[in-house]
Design an enzyme around this catalytic site. Structure first.
Site: not given
Ligand code: PMP
Length: 409
Positions: A187, A215, A246, A276
């Site tokens: 990312s 991503h 996302k 939960t």
């Molecule tokens: N994996 C990656 C590569 C991420 O960039 C992110 C969040 N930016 C996550 C997992 C976590 O996902 P979430 O925001 O749904 O908790």
């Protein structure tokens, strides 16, 4: 004594320049990517350029209507963990839809993507005796945390370096349990991992594969099922992990895998069992979004064509897009933490452009950047204004343009 210790830590954080300040951004329903800064309801809206709502699905009528309808039918919360009353009707529908998306036997939904990485890796690394985990050095914090919470031995391979990964694998006995953990799209750099080669190595050295497609899902491959699907090799991966926060535009994480692996995580993962479940409205909205993205290419086609337009416009204006980027994530190099922060403030105040500065420790010192994302909802006029704003701010703070940088960038 405790307050003193806490304050000392916070002061040190502030002095290091890594203290995070939150900007309160109120997204305007139906007008994405426009948002209002808190307390400025009459002021000109800002244009959001760094949201993970990559396809604008948080505003899609099919998604918001599914959410409204589920609230009308079921109320707000789920009332319990999955095991104690929290498995409502929408869960089964969403999990089978996700399994089908990735061509796997089963899927399991968690409250967040973070939790799905953390809980699954903790669980698997404890499940297989004497397991070693091989993890890309740029993996997300949720992966790192899941791994570090277990006593499993770990080998960290250089980013996307299959030779290094192979050397680590070759040093292990064939019959030792091994899990390779990596992402498809990273990312902060917008690059793509060598999935084919890693799955070949996994087969050769008898390792399980865990791929984070957070991503990528919704945006790449047939029906938007991700990069592994785009390359026709989803079946070679043992576990595909994703988020619904996302491109899907809501919240929640998941894994898709064989029925037995899913059953094991469902049965043994503490981070799944003792929390939960998501509210019915959230799960219904996720389901509506996934179904839409499976059946329509409209949003992802628009994302890719707008990304091409933006990439070209940035390049023509000599705004330095890091060449690692092969995807919709366009990292714009600033290369200085203070300038990056000051530039973000000026973009917001003078140009009504919201771009969050990305500084260390998220990225290495000296590679501070903006992570720019266009979405189907951004207009070409907004793209033009972004280019003008970045050009003005780069000039104002004397940030190097692409032509004045060395070949590396
Ligand atoms: N994996 C990656 C590569 C991420 O960039 C992110 C969040 N930016 C996550 C997992 C976590 O996902 P979430 O925001 O749904 O908790």
């Amino acid at each position: 004594m405790y307050a003193e210790m806490v304050n000392k830590k916070l002061t040190a954080l502030k002095e290091s320049g890594q203290y995070r300040e939150f900007i309160t951004i109120n997204r305007i329903r139906g007008q994405y990517p426009l948002a209002l800064l808190n307390g400025q309801d009459d002021a000109q809206p800002v244009v959001v350029w760094c949201s993970n709502d990559y396809l604008g699905m948080s505003q899609h009528p099919a998604v918001t209507e599914a959410m409204h309808e589920a609230i009308r039918l079921f109320g707000a919360g789920s009332g319990g963990s999955r095991n104690i009353g929290g498995t409502h009707y929408h869960y089964a529908a969403l999990e089978s839809s996700l399994a089908d998306w990735h061509g796997k036997e089963a899927a399991l939904v968690f409250p967040t993507g973070y939790g799905s990485n953390d809980a699954t890796l903790q669980c698997l690394l404890r499940l297989f005796p004497n397991c070693i985990v091989l993890s890309d050095e740029r993996n997300h914090a949720s992966i790192i945390n899941g791994i570090r919470s277990t006593p499993a031995e770990r080998g960290i391979f250089r980013h996307n370096d299959v030779d290094h990964l192979e050397a680590l694998l070759a040093a292990q006995p064939r019959d030792r349990a091994k899990i390779i953990v990596f992402e498809s799209v990273y990312s902060m750099d917008g690059d793509i991992s060598p999935i084919e080669k890693i799955t070949e190595l996994a087969q050769q050295y008898n390792a399980l594969t865990f791929l984070d497609e957070v991503h990528a899902t919704g945006m790449y491959g047939p029906r938007g099922a991700g990069i592994a699907a785009e390359r026709g090799i989803a079946d070679r991966l043992d576990i595909i992990q994703g988020t619904m926060a996302k491109a899907i535009g809501v919240i929640g994480g998941y894994i898709a895998a064989s029925s037995s692996l899913i059953d094991a995580v469902r049965s043994f993962a503490s981070g799944f069992i003792f929390t939960t479940s998501l509210p019915p409205a959230v799960v219904a909205a996720c389901h509506a979004s996934v179904e839409h993205l499976k059946s329509s290419d409209e949003e992802r086609n628009a994302l890719h064509s707008k990304t091409d337009i933006l990439r070209k416009a940035l390049t023509q204006a000599h705004i330095p897009v890091m060449p690692s980027s092969e995807t919709h994530i366009l990292p714009v190099l600033v290369g200085d933490a203070k300038k990056c922060k000051a530039a973000a403030q000026r973009l917001l105040k003078q140009h009504h452009v919201y771009l969050q500065p990305i500084n260390s420790p998220t990225v290495p010192v000296g590679t501070e950047r903006f992570r720019v994302n266009v979405t189907p909802n951004h207009t070409e006029a907004q793209i033009g204004l972004l280019i003008d704003a970045l050009t003005e701010v780069f000039q104002h703070f004397d940030i190097p343009f692409a032509s004045s940088l060395d070949a590396e960038y």
